[in-house]
Motif scaffolding. Structure first.
Motif, PDB file in Angstrom:
ATOM      1  N   TYR A  97       0.852  -1.187   0.000  1.00 19.46           N
ATOM      2  CA  TYR A  97       0.000   0.000   0.000  1.00 19.46           C
ATOM      3  C   TYR A  97       0.884   1.232   0.000  1.00 19.46           C
ATOM      4  O   TYR A  97       1.855   1.309   0.755  1.00 19.46           O
ATOM      5  CB  TYR A  97      -0.901   0.034   1.233  1.00 19.46           C
ATOM      6  N   VAL A  98       0.527   2.201  -0.833  1.00 20.11           N
ATOM      7  CA  VAL A  98       1.302   3.431  -0.937  1.00 20.11           C
ATOM      8  C   VAL A  98       0.392   4.601  -0.610  1.00 20.11           C
ATOM      9  O   VAL A  98      -0.674   4.762  -1.214  1.00 20.11           O
ATOM     10  CB  VAL A  98       1.887   3.612  -2.361  1.00 20.11           C
ATOM     11  N   ASP A  99       0.801   5.398   0.375  1.00 26.56           N
ATOM     12  CA  ASP A  99       0.132   6.652   0.693  1.00 26.56           C
ATOM     13  C   ASP A  99       0.567   7.612  -0.410  1.00 26.56           C
ATOM     14  O   ASP A  99       1.618   8.238  -0.336  1.00 26.56           O
ATOM     15  CB  ASP A  99       0.575   7.115   2.076  1.00 26.56           C
ATOM     16  N   GLY A 100      -0.230   7.658  -1.487  1.00 19.82           N
ATOM     17  CA  GLY A 100       0.250   8.177  -2.751  1.00 19.82           C
ATOM     18  C   GLY A 100       0.174   9.661  -2.996  1.00 19.82           C
ATOM     19  O   GLY A 100       0.687  10.129  -4.005  1.00 19.82           O
ATOM     20  N   ILE A 113      -2.097   1.970  -4.769  1.00 15.53           N
ATOM     21  CA  ILE A 113      -1.768   3.368  -4.498  1.00 15.53           C
ATOM     22  C   ILE A 113      -3.059   4.081  -4.120  1.00 15.53           C
ATOM     23  O   ILE A 113      -3.999   4.140  -4.918  1.00 15.53           O
ATOM     24  CB  ILE A 113      -1.098   4.025  -5.716  1.00 15.53           C
ATOM     25  N   VAL A 114      -3.078   4.614  -2.892  1.00 15.64           N
ATOM     26  CA  VAL A 114      -4.257   5.309  -2.389  1.00 15.64           C
ATOM     27  C   VAL A 114      -3.960   6.801  -2.440  1.00 15.64           C
ATOM     28  O   VAL A 114      -2.977   7.270  -1.866  1.00 15.64           O
ATOM     29  CB  VAL A 114      -4.593   4.867  -0.946  1.00 15.64           C
ATOM     30  N   LEU A 115      -4.823   7.538  -3.143  1.00 14.60           N
ATOM     31  CA  LEU A 115      -4.618   8.978  -3.267  1.00 14.60           C
ATOM     32  C   LEU A 115      -5.942   9.710  -3.359  1.00 14.60           C
ATOM     33  O   LEU A 115      -6.969   9.126  -3.693  1.00 14.60           O
ATOM     34  CB  LEU A 115      -3.729   9.305  -4.462  1.00 14.60           C
ATOM     35  N   SER A 116      -5.883  10.988  -3.031  1.00 14.09           N
ATOM     36  CA  SER A 116      -7.103  11.791  -3.095  1.00 14.09           C
ATOM     37  C   SER A 116      -7.362  12.196  -4.535  1.00 14.09           C
ATOM     38  O   SER A 116      -6.459  12.201  -5.380  1.00 14.09           O
ATOM     39  CB  SER A 116      -6.994  13.028  -2.210  1.00 14.09           C
ATOM     40  N   ILE A 117      -8.586  12.553  -4.791  1.00 12.38           N
ATOM     41  CA  ILE A 117      -8.982  12.949  -6.141  1.00 12.38           C
ATOM     42  C   ILE A 117      -8.170  14.146  -6.620  1.00 12.38           C
ATOM     43  O   ILE A 117      -7.935  14.302  -7.808  1.00 12.38           O
ATOM     44  CB  ILE A 117     -10.500  13.208  -6.213  1.00 12.38           C
ATOM     45  N   CYS A 118      -7.686  14.953  -5.689  1.00 12.56           N
ATOM     46  CA  CYS A 118      -6.879  16.128  -6.040  1.00 12.56           C
ATOM     47  C   CYS A 118      -5.499  15.750  -6.579  1.00 12.56           C
ATOM     48  O   CYS A 118      -4.845  16.555  -7.221  1.00 12.56           O
ATOM     49  CB  CYS A 118      -6.697  17.027  -4.825  1.00 12.56           C
ATOM     50  N   ASP A 152      -0.080   3.759 -13.998  1.00  6.92           N
ATOM     51  CA  ASP A 152       1.203   3.220 -14.451  1.00  6.92           C
ATOM     52  C   ASP A 152       1.038   1.883 -15.169  1.00  6.92           C
ATOM     53  O   ASP A 152       2.001   1.298 -15.627  1.00  6.92           O
ATOM     54  CB  ASP A 152       2.180   3.080 -13.282  1.00  6.92           C
ATOM     55  N   GLY A 153      -0.195   1.359 -15.222  1.00  6.55           N
ATOM     56  CA  GLY A 153      -0.454   0.113 -15.921  1.00  6.55           C
ATOM     57  C   GLY A 153      -0.207  -1.137 -15.091  1.00  6.55           C
ATOM     58  O   GLY A 153      -0.492  -2.240 -15.529  1.00  6.55           O
ATOM     59  N   PHE A 154       0.320  -0.981 -13.887  1.00  7.14           N
ATOM     60  CA  PHE A 154       0.600  -2.131 -13.029  1.00  7.14           C
ATOM     61  C   PHE A 154      -0.186  -2.048 -11.722  1.00  7.14           C
ATOM     62  O   PHE A 154      -0.759  -3.027 -11.273  1.00  7.14           O
ATOM     63  CB  PHE A 154       2.106  -2.210 -12.725  1.00  7.14           C
ATOM     64  N   SER A 155      -0.204  -0.871 -11.129  1.00  2.00           N
ATOM     65  CA  SER A 155      -0.799  -0.685  -9.813  1.00  2.00           C
ATOM     66  C   SER A 155      -2.305  -0.543  -9.885  1.00  2.00           C
ATOM     67  O   SER A 155      -2.862  -0.135 -10.895  1.00  2.00           O
ATOM     68  CB  SER A 155      -0.243   0.585  -9.155  1.00  2.00           C
ATOM     69  N   GLU A 156      -2.943  -0.865  -8.761  1.00  2.00           N
ATOM     70  CA  GLU A 156      -4.357  -0.542  -8.585  1.00  2.00           C
ATOM     71  C   GLU A 156      -4.404   0.827  -7.917  1.00  2.00           C
ATOM     72  O   GLU A 156      -3.691   1.076  -6.944  1.00  2.00           O
ATOM     73  CB  GLU A 156      -5.026  -1.583  -7.681  1.00  2.00           C
ATOM     74  N   TYR A 157      -5.218   1.713  -8.446  1.00  2.00           N
ATOM     75  CA  TYR A 157      -5.364   3.040  -7.866  1.00  2.00           C
ATOM     76  C   TYR A 157      -6.687   3.108  -7.134  1.00  2.00           C
ATOM     77  O   TYR A 157      -7.729   2.761  -7.685  1.00  2.00           O
ATOM     78  CB  TYR A 157      -5.330   4.120  -8.952  1.00  2.00           C
ATOM     79  N   VAL A 158      -6.643   3.536  -5.876  1.00  2.00           N
ATOM     80  CA  VAL A 158      -7.845   3.747  -5.080  1.00  2.00           C
ATOM     81  C   VAL A 158      -7.937   5.248  -4.842  1.00  2.00           C
ATOM     82  O   VAL A 158      -7.054   5.848  -4.224  1.00  2.00           O
ATOM     83  CB  VAL A 158      -7.785   2.992  -3.739  1.00  2.00           C
ATOM     84  N   VAL A 159      -8.988   5.848  -5.366  1.00  2.00           N
ATOM     85  CA  VAL A 159      -9.156   7.290  -5.268  1.00  2.00           C
ATOM     86  C   VAL A 159     -10.173   7.594  -4.177  1.00  2.00           C
ATOM     87  O   VAL A 159     -11.268   7.037  -4.162  1.00  2.00           O
ATOM     88  CB  VAL A 159      -9.624   7.881  -6.626  1.00  2.00           C
ATOM     89  N   VAL A 160      -9.777   8.468  -3.258  1.00  2.00           N
ATOM     90  CA  VAL A 160     -10.648   8.867  -2.155  1.00  2.00           C
ATOM     91  C   VAL A 160     -10.940  10.359  -2.275  1.00  2.00           C
ATOM     92  O   VAL A 160     -10.307  11.059  -3.063  1.00  2.00           O
ATOM     93  CB  VAL A 160     -10.001   8.535  -0.790  1.00  2.00           C
TER      94      VAL A 160
END
Length: 150
Positions: free
Chosen positions: A4-7, A29-34, A40-48
């Protein structure tokens, strides 16, 4: 095991993805909508949402023992450690029960100084040697973790 990455402000996302893909480990990778960026084509992105601590809360709710979290947030790191996950800063420092109390105390004192109108020195400018240190320590953490889980 998940990584998990605090992205929102992580300067080593590319390095995390390169090393994790070598070991075929899933990166989330967890990141805010901002702070949304191109995949990157590999990671799952979770947008909060953009509210304070939203990314931290998402990571806390997802992380399990044996996972690895990359963050520069001491508060998040302390909770992650309590959940028996491993945690490392983007500068390559592993957070442990042995160093967490001092880090949280320093953060508390800096906040106290700032609330009183004082100034505190921020982190130094990031160097290429810190990137190399992160890569070396992150890969070592992965190897040890994978070896211990077998």
């Amino acid at each position: 095991m998940f990584i998990y990455v605090d992205g929102d402000a992580c300067p080593v996302k590319r390095e995390i993805v390169e090393i994790s893909s070598k070991y075929q480990l899933k990166v989330i990778i967890v990141l805010s909508i901002c702070h949304l960026t191109k995949s990157d084509g590999f990671s799952e992105y979770v947008v909060v949402d953009h509210r304070n601590q939203s990314a931290d809360m998402e990571i806390i709710n997802r992380v399990k023992g044996g996972d690895i979290v990359i963050t520069d947030d001491y508060g998040l790191a302390s909770i992650v450690l309590m959940k028996r996950a491993l945690c490392m800063s983007s500068r390559g420092m592993q957070y442990t029960a042995d160093n967490m109390d001092l880090l949280l105390y320093k953060r508390h004192m800096n906040q106290k100084i700032m609330r009183a109108g004082g100034k505190v020195k921020g982190p130094s400018k990031r160097s290429s040697s810190e990137n190399r240190l992160f890569v070396m320590n992150f890969e070592n953490m992965l190897k040890k973790s994978l070896y211990n889980s077998q």
